[in-house]
Design a protein around this motif. Sequence first.
Motif, PDB file in Angstrom:
ATOM      1  N   ARG A  84       0.830  -1.202   0.000  1.00 16.29           N
ATOM      2  CA  ARG A  84       0.000   0.000   0.000  1.00 16.29           C
ATOM      3  C   ARG A  84       0.861   1.247   0.000  1.00 16.29           C
ATOM      4  O   ARG A  84       2.035   1.202   0.323  1.00 16.29           O
ATOM      5  N   GLU A  85       0.251   2.358  -0.375  1.00 20.97           N
ATOM      6  CA  GLU A  85       0.924   3.646  -0.405  1.00 20.97           C
ATOM      7  C   GLU A  85       0.696   4.358   0.923  1.00 20.97           C
ATOM      8  O   GLU A  85      -0.436   4.410   1.409  1.00 20.97           O
ATOM      9  N   ILE A  98       7.748   6.789  10.240  1.00 17.88           N
ATOM     10  CA  ILE A  98       6.489   6.483  10.914  1.00 17.88           C
ATOM     11  C   ILE A  98       5.350   7.018  10.045  1.00 17.88           C
ATOM     12  O   ILE A  98       5.310   8.205   9.726  1.00 17.88           O
ATOM     13  N   ALA A  99       4.451   6.128   9.641  1.00 22.03           N
ATOM     14  CA  ALA A  99       3.273   6.508   8.856  1.00 22.03           C
ATOM     15  C   ALA A  99       2.036   6.087   9.631  1.00 22.03           C
ATOM     16  O   ALA A  99       2.061   5.104  10.374  1.00 22.03           O
ATOM     17  N   LYS A 100       0.955   6.844   9.473  1.00 21.29           N
ATOM     18  CA  LYS A 100      -0.313   6.494  10.104  1.00 21.29           C
ATOM     19  C   LYS A 100      -1.335   6.232   9.009  1.00 21.29           C
ATOM     20  O   LYS A 100      -1.377   6.928   8.002  1.00 21.29           O
ATOM     21  N   VAL A 101      -2.156   5.196   9.248  1.00 18.18           N
ATOM     22  CA  VAL A 101      -3.225   4.869   8.304  1.00 18.18           C
ATOM     23  C   VAL A 101      -4.550   4.909   9.057  1.00 18.18           C
ATOM     24  O   VAL A 101      -4.673   5.629  10.036  1.00 18.18           O
ATOM     25  N   VAL A 118       5.431   6.750  -0.158  1.00 13.25           N
ATOM     26  CA  VAL A 118       6.096   5.544  -0.651  1.00 13.25           C
ATOM     27  C   VAL A 118       5.118   4.378  -0.711  1.00 13.25           C
ATOM     28  O   VAL A 118       4.114   4.353  -0.009  1.00 13.25           O
ATOM     29  N   THR A 119       5.435   3.420  -1.562  1.00 16.64           N
ATOM     30  CA  THR A 119       4.692   2.167  -1.595  1.00 16.64           C
ATOM     31  C   THR A 119       5.476   1.181  -0.747  1.00 16.64           C
ATOM     32  O   THR A 119       6.693   1.038  -0.925  1.00 16.64           O
ATOM     33  N   ASP A 137       9.412   4.342  -4.292  1.00 14.80           N
ATOM     34  CA  ASP A 137       9.338   5.713  -3.802  1.00 14.80           C
ATOM     35  C   ASP A 137       8.454   6.498  -4.762  1.00 14.80           C
ATOM     36  O   ASP A 137       8.818   6.703  -5.914  1.00 14.80           O
ATOM     37  N   ASP A 138       7.288   6.916  -4.285  1.00 17.42           N
ATOM     38  CA  ASP A 138       6.309   7.593  -5.151  1.00 17.42           C
ATOM     39  C   ASP A 138       6.415   9.109  -5.121  1.00 17.42           C
ATOM     40  O   ASP A 138       5.691   9.785  -5.824  1.00 17.42           O
ATOM     41  N   SER A 139       7.312   9.652  -4.268  1.00 14.23           N
ATOM     42  CA  SER A 139       7.363  11.114  -4.145  1.00 14.23           C
ATOM     43  C   SER A 139       8.234  11.709  -5.184  1.00 14.23           C
ATOM     44  O   SER A 139       8.114  12.164  -6.142  1.00 14.23           O
TER      45      SER A 139
END
Length: 139
Positions: A84-85, A98-101, A118-119, A137-139
Amino acid sequence: MVDIPDSLQCLVTASVTEQAGSYRIEIPREEVERGELNAGEFYRVGVLTHTGASSPSESPDTDIAPNATPQEPQVPPVDEGEVREVTIETLGEKGDGIAKVERGYIIIVDGGQPGETVTVNVHTVRQNVAFAEIVADDS
Protein backbone atom coordinates in the motif's frame (compact mmCIF):
# COMPACT_ATOMS: atom_id res chain seq x y z
CA MET A 1 7.23 15.03 16.23
CA VAL A 2 6.62 11.91 18.26
CA ASP A 3 9.52 9.51 18.74
CA ILE A 4 8.46 5.89 19.02
CA PRO A 5 11.12 3.80 20.77
CA ASP A 6 11.98 0.24 19.75
CA SER A 7 10.90 -0.86 23.22
CA LEU A 8 7.24 -0.06 22.36
CA GLN A 9 5.21 -3.03 23.58
CA CYS A 10 1.67 -1.83 23.05
CA LEU A 11 -0.15 1.08 21.46
CA VAL A 12 -3.83 1.52 22.29
CA THR A 13 -6.51 4.14 22.11
CA ALA A 14 -8.46 4.41 25.34
CA SER A 15 -10.54 6.81 27.40
CA VAL A 16 -9.56 7.92 30.87
CA THR A 17 -12.26 6.81 33.32
CA GLU A 18 -12.81 7.59 36.98
CA GLN A 19 -13.17 4.68 39.39
CA ALA A 20 -13.14 4.70 43.20
CA GLY A 21 -11.41 8.08 43.49
CA SER A 22 -8.68 7.46 40.91
CA TYR A 23 -8.37 7.55 37.14
CA ARG A 24 -7.82 4.53 34.95
CA ILE A 25 -6.72 3.71 31.40
CA GLU A 26 -7.50 0.12 30.47
CA ILE A 27 -5.25 -2.09 28.37
CA PRO A 28 -7.15 -4.61 26.21
CA ARG A 29 -7.01 -8.18 27.54
CA GLU A 30 -5.63 -9.36 24.18
CA GLU A 31 -2.35 -7.49 24.81
CA VAL A 32 -1.67 -9.63 27.90
CA GLU A 33 -3.07 -12.87 26.48
CA ARG A 34 -0.81 -12.59 23.39
CA GLY A 35 2.17 -12.18 25.69
CA GLU A 36 3.04 -8.62 24.69
CA LEU A 37 2.51 -7.49 28.30
CA ASN A 38 2.58 -9.29 31.63
CA ALA A 39 0.04 -8.62 34.38
CA GLY A 40 1.68 -7.34 37.55
CA GLU A 41 4.71 -5.80 35.79
CA PHE A 42 5.36 -2.07 35.53
CA TYR A 43 5.39 -0.22 32.21
CA ARG A 44 5.96 3.37 31.16
CA VAL A 45 2.83 4.89 29.68
CA GLY A 46 2.76 7.88 27.37
CA VAL A 47 -0.48 9.77 26.86
CA LEU A 48 -1.12 11.70 23.66
CA THR A 49 -4.07 14.00 23.27
CA HIS A 50 -6.72 13.05 20.75
CA THR A 51 -7.11 15.63 18.01
CA GLY A 52 -10.36 15.88 16.15
CA ALA A 53 -13.60 14.93 17.90
CA SER A 54 -14.11 16.43 21.36
CA SER A 55 -15.32 13.17 22.90
CA PRO A 56 -15.20 9.48 22.00
CA SER A 57 -18.91 9.46 21.22
CA GLU A 58 -18.31 12.08 18.50
CA SER A 59 -15.38 10.24 16.95
CA PRO A 60 -15.98 8.86 13.46
CA ASP A 61 -13.56 6.01 14.21
CA THR A 62 -15.82 4.26 16.70
CA ASP A 63 -19.44 3.58 17.48
CA ILE A 64 -18.71 2.45 21.04
CA ALA A 65 -20.20 4.55 23.84
CA PRO A 66 -17.76 6.15 26.30
CA ASN A 67 -16.75 3.81 29.16
CA ALA A 68 -18.22 0.81 27.33
CA THR A 69 -16.20 -2.34 26.79
CA PRO A 70 -16.01 -3.39 23.15
CA GLN A 71 -17.37 -6.85 22.47
CA GLU A 72 -14.77 -7.71 19.84
CA PRO A 73 -11.31 -6.19 19.43
CA GLN A 74 -10.68 -4.15 16.32
CA VAL A 75 -8.48 -5.90 13.83
CA PRO A 76 -5.48 -4.10 12.36
CA PRO A 77 -6.35 -2.23 9.13
CA VAL A 78 -3.44 -3.91 7.30
CA ASP A 79 -2.45 -7.50 6.56
CA GLU A 80 0.95 -9.16 6.26
CA GLY A 81 2.02 -9.15 2.62
CA GLU A 82 -0.20 -6.17 1.80
CA VAL A 83 1.28 -3.53 -0.50
CA ARG A 84 0.00 0.00 0.00
CA GLU A 85 0.92 3.65 -0.40
CA VAL A 86 1.69 5.62 2.78
CA THR A 87 3.07 9.04 3.66
CA ILE A 88 5.89 9.15 6.21
CA GLU A 89 4.99 11.67 8.92
CA THR A 90 7.99 11.54 11.26
CA LEU A 91 11.03 9.51 12.28
CA GLY A 92 11.25 7.00 15.11
CA GLU A 93 14.05 6.79 17.66
CA LYS A 94 16.21 4.57 15.38
CA GLY A 95 15.54 6.61 12.25
CA ASP A 96 12.72 4.51 10.80
CA GLY A 97 9.83 6.32 9.12
CA ILE A 98 6.49 6.48 10.91
CA ALA A 99 3.27 6.51 8.86
CA LYS A 100 -0.31 6.49 10.10
CA VAL A 101 -3.23 4.87 8.30
CA GLU A 102 -6.85 4.18 9.26
CA ARG A 103 -7.82 4.85 12.92
CA GLY A 104 -4.32 6.23 13.60
CA TYR A 105 -2.76 2.78 13.17
CA ILE A 106 1.02 3.10 12.90
CA ILE A 107 3.22 1.53 10.24
CA ILE A 108 6.97 1.70 10.90
CA VAL A 109 8.79 1.92 7.57
CA ASP A 110 12.45 0.94 7.31
CA GLY A 111 14.30 3.79 5.57
CA GLY A 112 11.29 6.11 5.26
CA GLN A 113 11.86 9.89 5.47
CA PRO A 114 9.35 12.54 6.63
CA GLY A 115 7.25 13.91 3.78
CA GLU A 116 7.89 10.97 1.45
CA THR A 117 4.97 9.12 -0.09
CA VAL A 118 6.10 5.54 -0.65
CA THR A 119 4.69 2.17 -1.60
CA VAL A 120 5.45 -0.35 1.14
CA ASN A 121 5.16 -4.09 1.66
CA VAL A 122 3.83 -4.84 5.15
CA HIS A 123 5.86 -7.76 6.55
CA THR A 124 4.86 -7.87 10.24
CA VAL A 125 1.47 -6.97 11.75
CA ARG A 126 0.73 -6.62 15.46
CA GLN A 127 -2.51 -5.50 17.07
CA ASN A 128 -1.38 -1.86 17.27
CA VAL A 129 1.63 -1.46 14.98
CA ALA A 130 2.94 -2.89 11.71
CA PHE A 131 6.38 -2.99 10.11
CA ALA A 132 7.03 -2.50 6.40
CA GLU A 133 9.73 -2.09 3.78
CA ILE A 134 9.71 0.36 0.88
CA VAL A 135 9.10 -1.24 -2.51
CA ALA A 136 8.74 2.03 -4.49
CA ASP A 137 9.34 5.71 -3.80
CA ASP A 138 6.31 7.59 -5.15
CA SER A 139 7.36 11.11 -4.15
